[in-house]
Every structure is written in structure tokens, then in C-alpha cells.
Design a protein around this motif. Structure first.
Motif, PDB file in Angstrom:
ATOM      1  N   ALA A   1       3.993   5.984  -2.104  1.00  0.00           N
ATOM      2  CA  ALA A   1       4.426   4.233  -2.108  1.00  0.00           C
ATOM      3  C   ALA A   1       3.462   3.795  -3.545  1.00  0.00           C
ATOM      4  N   HIS A   2       2.209   3.644  -2.860  1.00  0.00           N
ATOM      5  CA  HIS A   2       1.565   3.785  -4.053  1.00  0.00           C
ATOM      6  C   HIS A   2       2.081   4.395  -5.312  1.00  0.00           C
ATOM      7  N   HIS A   3       2.532   5.729  -5.686  1.00  0.00           N
ATOM      8  CA  HIS A   3       2.919   5.893  -6.890  1.00  0.00           C
ATOM      9  C   HIS A   3       4.148   5.461  -7.147  1.00  0.00           C
ATOM     10  N   TRP A   4       5.104   5.355  -6.794  1.00  0.00           N
ATOM     11  CA  TRP A   4       6.345   4.769  -7.015  1.00  0.00           C
ATOM     12  C   TRP A   4       5.946   3.323  -7.927  1.00  0.00           C
ATOM     13  N   MET A   5       5.327   2.728  -6.855  1.00  0.00           N
ATOM     14  CA  MET A   5       4.872   0.743  -8.018  1.00  0.00           C
ATOM     15  C   MET A   5       4.387   0.826  -8.773  1.00  0.00           C
ATOM     16  N   ILE A   6       3.064   2.147  -8.994  1.00  0.00           N
ATOM     17  CA  ILE A   6       2.703   1.871 -10.507  1.00  0.00           C
ATOM     18  C   ILE A   6       3.715   2.567 -11.593  1.00  0.00           C
ATOM     19  N   LEU A   7       4.388   3.650 -11.486  1.00  0.00           N
ATOM     20  CA  LEU A   7       5.006   3.879 -12.166  1.00  0.00           C
ATOM     21  C   LEU A   7       6.118   3.155 -12.665  1.00  0.00           C
ATOM     22  N   HIS A   8       6.609   2.400 -11.700  1.00  0.00           N
ATOM     23  CA  HIS A   8       7.638   1.156 -12.202  1.00  0.00           C
ATOM     24  C   HIS A   8       6.769  -0.058 -12.537  1.00  0.00           C
ATOM     25  N   GLY A   9       6.018  -0.216 -12.138  1.00  0.00           N
ATOM     26  CA  GLY A   9       4.905  -1.637 -12.750  1.00  0.00           C
ATOM     27  C   GLY A   9       4.645  -0.909 -14.307  1.00  0.00           C
ATOM     28  N   ARG A  10       4.582   0.289 -14.558  1.00  0.00           N
ATOM     29  CA  ARG A  10       4.339   0.905 -16.101  1.00  0.00           C
ATOM     30  C   ARG A  10       4.969   0.693 -16.976  1.00  0.00           C
ATOM     31  N   TYR A  11       5.848   1.633 -16.338  1.00  0.00           N
ATOM     32  CA  TYR A  11       6.824   1.121 -17.241  1.00  0.00           C
ATOM     33  C   TYR A  11       8.408   0.821 -17.521  1.00  0.00           C
ATOM     34  N   VAL A  12       8.316  -0.202 -16.570  1.00  0.00           N
ATOM     35  CA  VAL A  12       9.686  -1.292 -15.388  1.00  0.00           C
ATOM     36  C   VAL A  12       8.995  -2.229 -15.888  1.00  0.00           C
ATOM     37  N   CYS A  13       8.746  -2.910 -14.522  1.00  0.00           N
ATOM     38  CA  CYS A  13       7.998  -4.210 -14.795  1.00  0.00           C
ATOM     39  C   CYS A  13       6.750  -4.131 -15.134  1.00  0.00           C
TER      40      CYS A  13
ATOM     41  N   PHE B   1      13.023   1.695  -1.697  1.00  0.00           N
ATOM     42  CA  PHE B   1      12.311   2.166  -1.310  1.00  0.00           C
ATOM     43  C   PHE B   1      12.839   3.340  -1.110  1.00  0.00           C
ATOM     44  N   THR B   2      14.111   3.395  -1.001  1.00  0.00           N
ATOM     45  CA  THR B   2      15.060   4.747  -0.905  1.00  0.00           C
ATOM     46  C   THR B   2      15.631   4.983  -2.344  1.00  0.00           C
ATOM     47  N   ARG B   3      15.962   3.765  -3.283  1.00  0.00           N
ATOM     48  CA  ARG B   3      16.241   4.012  -4.315  1.00  0.00           C
ATOM     49  C   ARG B   3      15.413   4.852  -4.252  1.00  0.00           C
ATOM     50  N   PHE B   4      13.696   4.089  -4.865  1.00  0.00           N
ATOM     51  CA  PHE B   4      12.453   4.917  -5.720  1.00  0.00           C
ATOM     52  C   PHE B   4      13.025   6.576  -5.508  1.00  0.00           C
ATOM     53  N   GLN B   5      12.956   6.777  -4.109  1.00  0.00           N
ATOM     54  CA  GLN B   5      12.872   7.728  -3.640  1.00  0.00           C
ATOM     55  C   GLN B   5      14.110   8.929  -4.215  1.00  0.00           C
ATOM     56  N   ALA B   6      15.305   8.545  -3.940  1.00  0.00           N
ATOM     57  CA  ALA B   6      16.035   9.006  -4.874  1.00  0.00           C
ATOM     58  C   ALA B   6      15.648   9.234  -6.517  1.00  0.00           C
TER      59      ALA B   6
ATOM     60  N   GLU C   1      13.453   9.831  -7.344  1.00  0.00           N
ATOM     61  CA  GLU C   1      11.662   9.847  -8.175  1.00  0.00           C
ATOM     62  C   GLU C   1      10.894  10.957  -7.318  1.00  0.00           C
ATOM     63  N   PRO C   2      12.080  11.652  -6.362  1.00  0.00           N
ATOM     64  CA  PRO C   2      10.920  12.236  -4.643  1.00  0.00           C
ATOM     65  C   PRO C   2       9.990  12.885  -4.590  1.00  0.00           C
ATOM     66  N   GLU C   3       9.085  13.112  -5.592  1.00  0.00           N
ATOM     67  CA  GLU C   3       7.908  13.720  -5.746  1.00  0.00           C
ATOM     68  C   GLU C   3       7.412  13.373  -6.797  1.00  0.00           C
ATOM     69  N   PRO C   4       6.646  11.186  -6.656  1.00  0.00           N
ATOM     70  CA  PRO C   4       6.169  10.764  -8.204  1.00  0.00           C
ATOM     71  C   PRO C   4       4.567  11.797  -7.619  1.00  0.00           C
ATOM     72  N   LYS C   5       4.203  11.731  -9.447  1.00  0.00           N
ATOM     73  CA  LYS C   5       2.875  12.536  -9.205  1.00  0.00           C
ATOM     74  C   LYS C   5       2.256  11.263 -10.364  1.00  0.00           C
ATOM     75  N   GLY C   6       0.590  11.272  -9.672  1.00  0.00           N
ATOM     76  CA  GLY C   6       0.007  11.153 -10.558  1.00  0.00           C
ATOM     77  C   GLY C   6      -0.338  11.348 -11.990  1.00  0.00           C
ATOM     78  N   GLU C   7      -0.778  10.685 -12.842  1.00  0.00           N
ATOM     79  CA  GLU C   7      -0.855  11.010 -14.523  1.00  0.00           C
ATOM     80  C   GLU C   7      -2.095  11.266 -14.550  1.00  0.00           C
ATOM     81  N   LEU C   8      -3.346  11.210 -13.907  1.00  0.00           N
ATOM     82  CA  LEU C   8      -4.367  11.872 -14.224  1.00  0.00           C
ATOM     83  C   LEU C   8      -4.250  12.867 -14.053  1.00  0.00           C
ATOM     84  N   GLU C   9      -4.595  13.629 -15.056  1.00  0.00           N
ATOM     85  CA  GLU C   9      -5.055  15.000 -15.142  1.00  0.00           C
ATOM     86  C   GLU C   9      -6.128  15.880 -14.417  1.00  0.00           C
ATOM     87  N   HIS C  10      -6.101  16.886 -13.156  1.00  0.00           N
ATOM     88  CA  HIS C  10      -7.509  16.890 -12.828  1.00  0.00           C
ATOM     89  C   HIS C  10      -6.831  19.044 -12.270  1.00  0.00           C
TER      90      HIS C  10
END
Length: 214
Positions: A179-191, A14-19, A21-30
Motif C-alpha cells: 500500500a505505501h509504495h503504491w501511494m508514494i509512487l502515485h503521489g510522486r509522479y501523478v498526484c 487498490f485493485t487498479r493500482f495493483q493491476a 504495478e503488481p510489485e511496486p518497489k522502493g526507489e532507494l538502492e541498497h
């Protein structure tokens, strides 16, 4: 299912995820809590991209429970016709809008139990709203997190609730907000499910996944 990683390894992940993308955002517009709730409810078995395309015009005319009720189910259905299960989702959005208008003064409640009592709102949807709108460290486990958690060993579990608890129990508290945004984005685009991009993965050396791609 991979073995549960130790505290120090998870902290480094998570230190690497944070480095990266310090402020990960959800992709649903609202634009407010209500439109976030509706967007997340509509996103079940649909892509965020597809939901955003449908809701841009919808939220321009119906961004509160009262305005959604005034729009009516038939016109709502026309807006979201491109989204999977749109008929049932339209019925649920109208029902939850009516409940919010009549019982909550048009406001979206900020407790998981109250959110889950609304039609079409499950635990994952409630957790997304709690996290994204109220900045509560709720963990919304989707297919991307479930896959990543079990492959990597960060938060293995036999079902989404078990994975959610593994995140809460093993991810250091300072990372839980995002945490959940880092993991969602990682799963969606890398894993990814079929062809994970292990060669360019920032946590390749820490991950327990046995079938890493070259």
C-alpha cells in the motif's frame, strides 16, 4: 481534507493500482538491511535520486556496521556531502553503526521499537525497513502519502500517524503489503503537489479531490 472513502471504493482503487504495478518497489538502492536502513535515514528531507547518487560509492566500501565504523565519520561525510543535513546525518550513521556492532552483533533489528531506539531513526524510517526488508505490512507515511491520502479520501488524517492508522484501518489487508509504495509512487509522479496529473490518473473517477486538473 476529503471525507473517508468507503470500503468498496478503496478496494477498487487498490485493485487498479495493483493491476498497473503488481510489485511496486522502493526507489532507494541498497544491498542488505544495513544499507537500506542507512539509505532511508539519509533520505529525510532529501530525494531518493540524490541519496542514490551519494550512496553508490559509499556502500561499495561500507556495507556493514563494522565497515562503516572503519570508514570513519570524516570519510563518510565526504561521501554524503551532497545530501541535506549531511553533517548531522553522518554523526547519526556512525552512532547507529556502533550500536548495531556492539549490541546487535552487526545485524539490523526487526522490531519497530528497537529500530526507533537508534540515532536518527524515526517511525517512518523504521516502517520502511520493516516493510521493504522483512515484508511486514508497515505503513511509512511521507509527504506524498499524506497529500494523496487527504486529497483522495483513501486515508485522511490531520498528521502522519493518523494517516498511518487510517491506512491500517481502511485498506483491505491483501493490499497492505504494498500500500505505501503504491501511494508514494502515485503521489510522486501523478498526484503531485502543485500540478497533479488528474487527466491521466487511473482513479480519477473515485478520488474525492475537489480541484482536479483537466
Amino acid at each position: 481534507m476529503a471525507r473517508q472513502l468507503d470500503y468498496h471504493t478503496i478496494r477498487e482503487i487498490f485493485t487498479r493500482f495493483q493491476a498497473a504495478e503488481p510489485e511496486p518497489k522502493g526507489e532507494l538502492e541498497h544491498v542488505n538491511a544495513f544499507t537500506l536502513l542507512v539509505a532511508v535515514a539519509l533520505s529525510a528531507q532529501a530525494t531518493d535520486t540524490g541519496v542514490n547518487k551519494a550512496t553508490r560509492a559509499l556502500f561499495a566500501v561500507a556495507d556493514t556496521p563494522d565497515r562503516m565504523l572503519a570508514l570513519g565519520e570524516e570519510r563518510l561525510t565526504e561521501h554524503i556531502r551532497t545530501i541535506g543535513l549531511y553533517r548531522n546525518k553522518a554523526k547519526n550513521v556512525m552512532k547507529l553503526s556502533r550500536i548495531l556492532a556492539q549490541e546487535y552483533g552487526g545485524e539490523v533489528p526487526s522490531s519497530r521499537a528497537a529500530l526507533q531506539s537508534l540515532p536518527g531513526v524515526g517511525r517512518k524510517t523504521a516502517n520502511v525497513v520493516l516493510n521493504m526488508w522483512w515484508q511486514y505490512p508497515a505503513q511509512a507515511v511521507d509527504t506524498h502519502i499524506f497529500r494523496f491520502g487527504n486529497r483522495s479520501g483513501v486515508c485522511p488524517g490531520k498528521d502522519v500517524v493518523a494517516v498511518e492508522h487510517a491506512i491500517e484501518d481502511h485498506v483491505p489487508v491483501e493490499f497492505q503489503r504494498h500500500a505505501h509504495h503504491w501511494m508514494i509512487l502515485h503521489g510522486r509522479y501523478v498526484c503531485k503537489a502543485r500540478k497533479p496529473l488528474c487527466a491521466t490518473c487511473v482513479i480519477r473517477d473515485l478520488c474525492e479531490f475537489e480541484d482536479k486538473t483537466l
